[in-house]
Design a protein around this motif. Sequence first.
Motif, PDB file in Angstrom:
ATOM      1  N   HIS A 172       0.512  -1.152  -0.115  1.00 13.61           N
ATOM      2  CA  HIS A 172       0.388  -0.592   0.145  1.00 13.61           C
ATOM      3  C   HIS A 172       0.605   1.494  -0.023  1.00 13.61           C
ATOM      4  CE1 HIS A 172      -3.415  -2.723   0.904  1.00 13.61           C
ATOM      5  NE2 HIS A 172      -2.738  -3.069   2.219  1.00 13.61           N
ATOM      6  N   GLY A 221       1.530   2.821  -2.088  1.00 15.95           N
ATOM      7  CA  GLY A 221       0.136   4.241  -2.730  1.00 15.95           C
ATOM      8  C   GLY A 221      -0.249   5.186  -1.717  1.00 15.95           C
ATOM      9  N   ARG A 257       2.867   9.212  -5.372  1.00 12.92           N
ATOM     10  CA  ARG A 257       1.800   8.724  -6.573  1.00 12.92           C
ATOM     11  C   ARG A 257       1.811   7.710  -7.252  1.00 12.92           C
ATOM     12  NH1 ARG A 257       3.641  14.066  -7.204  1.00 12.92           N
ATOM     13  NH2 ARG A 257       1.893  14.712  -6.463  1.00 12.92           N
ATOM     14  N   THR A 302       0.867  -1.427  -4.077  1.00 13.01           N
ATOM     15  CA  THR A 302       0.151  -0.316  -5.261  1.00 13.01           C
ATOM     16  C   THR A 302       0.051  -0.665  -6.266  1.00 13.01           C
ATOM     17  OG1 THR A 302       0.843   1.311  -3.818  1.00 13.01           O
ATOM     18  CG2 THR A 302      -1.186   0.567  -3.414  1.00 13.01           C
ATOM     19  N   ARG A 303       1.063  -0.974  -6.823  1.00 16.03           N
ATOM     20  CA  ARG A 303       1.668  -0.749  -9.028  1.00 16.03           C
ATOM     21  C   ARG A 303       1.645  -2.586  -8.827  1.00 16.03           C
ATOM     22  NH1 ARG A 303       3.267   3.409 -11.306  1.00 16.03           N
ATOM     23  NH2 ARG A 303       2.761   5.012 -10.170  1.00 16.03           N
ATOM     24  N   PRO A 313      -7.539   3.550   1.072  1.00 15.22           N
ATOM     25  CA  PRO A 313      -8.697   3.668  -0.071  1.00 15.22           C
ATOM     26  C   PRO A 313      -8.597   2.885  -0.985  1.00 15.22           C
ATOM     27  CG  PRO A 313      -6.601   5.236  -0.026  1.00 15.22           C
ATOM     28  CD  PRO A 313      -6.854   3.849   1.354  1.00 15.22           C
ATOM     29  N   SER A 314      -9.703   2.915  -1.962  1.00 19.86           N
ATOM     30  CA  SER A 314     -10.086   1.807  -3.152  1.00 19.86           C
ATOM     31  C   SER A 314      -8.761   1.853  -3.755  1.00 19.86           C
ATOM     32  CB  SER A 314     -10.893   1.911  -4.078  1.00 19.86           C
ATOM     33  OG  SER A 314     -11.592   3.507  -4.436  1.00 19.86           O
ATOM     34  N   ASP A 315      -7.950   3.757  -4.061  1.00 17.36           N
ATOM     35  CA  ASP A 315      -7.377   3.436  -5.598  1.00 17.36           C
ATOM     36  C   ASP A 315      -5.869   3.186  -4.537  1.00 17.36           C
ATOM     37  OD1 ASP A 315      -6.899   5.376  -3.040  1.00 17.36           O
ATOM     38  OD2 ASP A 315      -6.636   7.084  -5.198  1.00 17.36           O
ATOM     39  N   CYS A 316      -5.651   2.590  -3.543  1.00 16.87           N
ATOM     40  CA  CYS A 316      -4.562   1.949  -3.191  1.00 16.87           C
ATOM     41  C   CYS A 316      -4.888   0.174  -2.636  1.00 16.87           C
ATOM     42  CB  CYS A 316      -3.667   2.482  -1.158  1.00 16.87           C
ATOM     43  SG  CYS A 316      -4.018   4.183  -2.183  1.00 16.87           S
ATOM     44  N   LEU A 317      -5.758  -0.501  -3.313  1.00 15.86           N
ATOM     45  CA  LEU A 317      -5.328  -2.270  -2.957  1.00 15.86           C
ATOM     46  C   LEU A 317      -4.393  -2.795  -3.601  1.00 15.86           C
ATOM     47  CD1 LEU A 317      -9.286  -2.223  -3.207  1.00 15.86           C
ATOM     48  CD2 LEU A 317      -8.099  -2.511  -1.501  1.00 15.86           C
ATOM     49  N   ALA A 357      -2.920  -3.916  -6.431  1.00 14.27           N
ATOM     50  CA  ALA A 357      -2.870  -4.235  -7.986  1.00 14.27           C
ATOM     51  C   ALA A 357      -2.840  -5.792  -8.701  1.00 14.27           C
ATOM     52  CB  ALA A 357      -1.858  -3.032  -8.903  1.00 14.27           C
ATOM     53  N   ALA A 378      -5.511  -7.916  -8.018  1.00 15.52           N
ATOM     54  CA  ALA A 378      -6.848  -7.104  -8.993  1.00 15.52           C
ATOM     55  C   ALA A 378      -7.612  -8.251 -10.328  1.00 15.52           C
ATOM     56  CB  ALA A 378      -6.395  -5.923  -9.759  1.00 15.52           C
TER      57      ALA A 378
END
Length: 375
Positions: A92, A94, A98, A122-123, A187-191, A193, A196
């Motif tokens: 996590h 991210g 960024r 997160t990447r 947050p949903s943008d730090c799940l 990757a 996914a």
Amino acid sequence: MATIREPLVRIPASLVSVADYERLAPEFIEPATLAYIAGGSGNEQSLRANIEDVARLRIRNRLLVDSAHGHTRLSLLAHSLAHPVLLAPIGHQGLVHRDGEVAVAQGAAATDTALVTSTQATRRLEDIAAATDGPKWFQLYFQPRKEHTLALVRRAEAAGYTALVVTLDTPVQPLSRRAQRAGFRIPSDCLPASLAEFSEQTRPPSALAGVFDGLMAAAPGWQDLDWLMGQTRLPVIVKGVLDVEDAAKCQRRGVSGLVLSNHGGRALDGVPSAISVLPEIRARLGKTYPLLIDGGIRSGYDVFKALACGANAVLVGRPQIYALAVAGALGVAHMLKLLRDELEVCMALSGTPTLADIGALSLAPDLQLTNLGYH
């Protein structure tokens, strides 16, 4: 509420230690996120022990030792490394920058540092691998379905990772009281990757189902570790070992090395620090078996102490997050340079010009206050 600053693009002259990055971190990380990063489980006894047990050790200085040809190089799992500091797997990232783990990989590349990429990154693991041409290992959590675990292994192999680091000490992840009090939520943008493509139905059950009927029902066993080692030619390292019998059992089963760790004080609270159990485990497993530790490493002097206690190398966790938040890839590279420079100074002044020269005699005996007339 104070405004959170953007990452620095230059390193100020006043930033001269790893501790400075931690000191500056609140200016660059949201308070709830910082509570999540900095906190530990339970009463944070193990979190404190990590720092205190390293600080308690004293280094022996030696005079007039020829250090003209000193260096920090080592061989680990048949790979040549420039120095014994690795970047620990932290998910996590991210949350604080960024570019997240990609920036960390760039910092690793700039300093010849080996990187361990988290399953929870997160990447995508492929994007992180592409950001560094240096040594890189992939940290693996067993997934509830074997085909998903195997899919991660195959992706890591294809992306150029050269070892698997299997974390086994957190089949249940205790909640951080600091994070709970701060109301932290990922947050949903730090799940993750790389996870996914796996459906929600195949992820671990919620803790609401109960520990034994929920999360522990899907926890791996020794047979799963054996299965994994049969599925890959990459060396498998087990992370999260603190017990000498567990360590010996891993060695007997063909595990290539161990990371002694209490998960940065974020797993079972009240367990010992890695550095406190290291000498016993080193004695049991022999001089040549690869042992790494994490937890409480905040300076090059701490790295030296870990090596003197029997570690081949160390991993740094929270310092990389603080450095990433403060100055991105530049901060990570600078933080690593600080650690390496301090380690070299420590080696020179302690009369140990190479890592092979560092050993138990590099540490001073414990000071006994009773010997000085104090009680």
